[in-house]
Scaffold this motif. Structure first.
Motif, mmCIF file in Angstrom:
data_model
loop_
_atom_site.group_PDB
_atom_site.id
_atom_site.type_symbol
_atom_site.label_atom_id
_atom_site.label_comp_id
_atom_site.label_asym_id
_atom_site.label_seq_id
_atom_site.Cartn_x
_atom_site.Cartn_y
_atom_site.Cartn_z
ATOM 1 N N THR A 75 27.639 -40.221 27.746
ATOM 2 C CA THR A 75 27.090 -39.548 28.934
ATOM 3 C C THR A 75 26.566 -38.148 28.632
ATOM 4 O OG1 THR A 75 29.186 -38.500 29.593
ATOM 5 C CG2 THR A 75 28.786 -40.768 30.359
ATOM 6 N N GLY A 76 26.933 -37.598 27.463
ATOM 7 C CA GLY A 76 26.579 -36.212 27.155
ATOM 8 C C GLY A 76 27.616 -35.226 27.664
ATOM 9 N N SER A 217 26.804 -37.967 38.611
ATOM 10 C CA SER A 217 27.683 -39.135 38.678
ATOM 11 C C SER A 217 28.488 -39.297 37.394
ATOM 12 C CB SER A 217 26.850 -40.392 38.934
ATOM 13 O OG SER A 217 27.655 -41.551 38.843
ATOM 14 N N ASN A 218 27.808 -39.213 36.234
ATOM 15 C CA ASN A 218 28.499 -39.359 34.949
ATOM 16 C C ASN A 218 29.443 -38.193 34.688
ATOM 17 O OD1 ASN A 218 27.550 -41.844 34.109
ATOM 18 N ND2 ASN A 218 25.721 -40.989 33.122
ATOM 19 N N LEU A 219 29.068 -37.002 35.151
ATOM 20 C CA LEU A 219 29.938 -35.840 34.991
ATOM 21 C C LEU A 219 31.240 -36.041 35.752
ATOM 22 C CD1 LEU A 219 30.428 -32.934 34.036
ATOM 23 C CD2 LEU A 219 29.235 -32.133 36.092
ATOM 24 N N SER A 222 33.311 -38.966 34.051
ATOM 25 C CA SER A 222 33.933 -38.545 32.793
ATOM 26 C C SER A 222 35.103 -37.609 33.036
ATOM 27 C CB SER A 222 32.888 -37.864 31.904
ATOM 28 O OG SER A 222 31.832 -38.735 31.588
ATOM 29 N N THR A 223 34.914 -36.657 33.945
ATOM 30 C CA THR A 223 35.971 -35.690 34.256
ATOM 31 C C THR A 223 37.198 -36.392 34.832
ATOM 32 O OG1 THR A 223 34.311 -33.990 34.726
ATOM 33 C CG2 THR A 223 36.536 -33.600 35.546
ATOM 34 N N VAL A 224 36.972 -37.300 35.776
ATOM 35 C CA VAL A 224 38.087 -38.021 36.406
ATOM 36 C C VAL A 224 38.821 -38.880 35.390
ATOM 37 C CG1 VAL A 224 38.664 -39.831 38.070
ATOM 38 C CG2 VAL A 224 37.078 -38.011 38.718
#
Length: 422
Positions: A75-76, A217-219, A222-224
């Motif tokens: 996702t970067g 959305s990806n941020l 990924s965080t969750v």
């Protein structure tokens, strides 16, 4: 010494030579060594071998975390975090170095070292890539921070769990006894790294990031996912779920949530060479335990240095440190636990055994930094460095980096135990 013990010791020496010389890939060396030991019947019961010596909890934890890191990396996210870290540090290379090592040490006190390394190494590599520098120094310093940080708590390193269970020591006992030594040691070693590399760390570096391509959305996903896995590892004992189950489940869940159409691509990210290396190493170390070599080593220690509590405490740290640098520290810890328990029967002056539990903990945990294969985190970090940065670290190169800070940690731990408890 029995024939099986001689074979086990011989195979261990040969395999270690091959690893050090790098004449044969380390995974091939250890797997063939394990095969020879099994083929010649060193282990009487193969079922017992796989149940007791091959740590499948570690194996599945590695696989699960590799899948999770692969999915999140796609996702970067790690580049995004690196960018934010650089921005927060105001482009100070020194500040970034201290912050990364601090967070690695802190997380390692509550989360498995391998998990911590697999989360932070991609961030480190992204920082190094943005700065256009060799990331090796950063990665190896974080290995030290991880192994030292894991010493601070009951759940930070597997040997501490074994010691805590055997001696009825609580989480707070470790906080009060090993945490001070951990903080002192980490501070001194980070200071050593900074002073030794001050020209490197004080360089004026212009960080250049290409556009950070990560959707909101990806941020969030990924965080969750990463926060969830850290929380689950922290409370795993309370919920009664093995770390391997958590990692394995979260690894597949991360692919499902982030990138379900590219499952095979993420399977390809699993470092099978590292997985097989661990399996072979577990078997070879298991042979040393099964044939009584580690037990004999422990008995020699108690017989020759058990005359006075102070002398035994010092040599317990030194022996634990050296053995853990070259062997898996879990079987050695398991071997030393009954030796420490029997001290009062050997010498009546051994009344309070607590100092020896702390000496054992500091010795086996700090000793893991000594060599490339001294701890799981070391192997994983070096593998990730090679995979993502094409930078290999030889056994000799690692030892050249590790020898002085490792000796610093040994001296600090000896001084700490001797002055505080004796």
């Amino acid at each position: 010494m029995t024939i099986d013990a001689i074979i086990s010791l011989f195979i261990f020496v040969v395999v270690y030579y091959l690893i050090i010389s790098e004449k044969v890939h380390r995974s091939i060396s250890v797997v063939l060594g394990a095969f020879i030991l099994t083929f010649f019947g060193v282990f009487e019961d193969p079922d017992y071998l796989f149940k007791n010596y091959v740590d499948f909890d570690t194996i599945f934890l590695l696989v699960g975390m590799m899948l999770l890191v692969s999915a999140v990396k796609s996702t970067g996210f790690f580049e995004y975090v690196a960018f934010k870290l650089i921005h927060f540090s105001k482009n100070s290379f020194l500040s970034i170095f201290i912050l990364l090592n601090f967070f690695v040490a802190f997380f390692s006190a509550f989360v498995d070292n391998v998990t911590t390394i697999m989360i932070f190494i991609p961030i480190t590599l992204a920082v190094a890539d943005a700065a256009g520098i060799d990331p090796t120094f950063f990665v190896l310093s974080e290995v030290f921070s991880s192994n030292i940080g894991g010493t601070a708590t009951l759940i930070g390193d597997p040997p501490n769990i074994l010691i805590g269970n055997a001696a009825r020591l609580t989480f707070n006992d470790f906080i009060l006894n090993t945490s001070p030594a951990t903080l002192i040691t980490w501070g001194i070693i980070i200071l050593y790294f900074v002073l030794k590399n001050k020209k490197y760390l004080k360089k004026n570096i212009s960080f250049e990031f290409s556009a950070i391509e990560i959707t909101k959305s990806n941020l969030i996903k990924s965080t969750v996912l990463l926060i969830s896995v850290i929380i689950l590892f922290t409370v795993q004992e309370k919920i009664g779920v093995h770390s391997s189950v958590i990692a394995f489940g979260m690894g597949f869940l991360s692919i499902l949530v982030i990138d379900p159409k590219n499952v095979e691509k993420h399977f390809g990210e699993i470092e099978w060479g590292t997985i097989f290396f661990f399996i072979g190493l577990f078997i070879i170390t298991g042979a040393l335990e099964d044939t009584g070599i580690l037990k004999n080593l422990a008995m020699i220690l108690s017989k020759n240095f058990g005359s006075t509590p102070k002398l035994f405490g010092m040599f317990l740290i030194i022996m634990s440190f050296l053995v853990s640098g070259f062997f898996d520290n879990i079987p050695f810890t398991a071997t030393m636990i009954p030796v420490i328990k029997m001290l009062p029967s050997i010498n009546s002056t051994f009344v309070n055994l607590n100092p020896y539990w702390w000496a054992l903990s500091l010795g086996v945990c700090f000793g893991g930094n000594l060599t490339q294969i001294g701890a799981s985190a070391n192997i994983v970090a070096i593998t990730m460095l090679l995979k993502y940065s094409k930078r290999s670290v030889s056994f000799k190169e690692y030892m050249k980096f590790s020898i002085i800070p490792s000796l610093i940690s040994l001296i600090v731990s000896i001084a700490y135990v001797e002055f505080r408890y004796f």
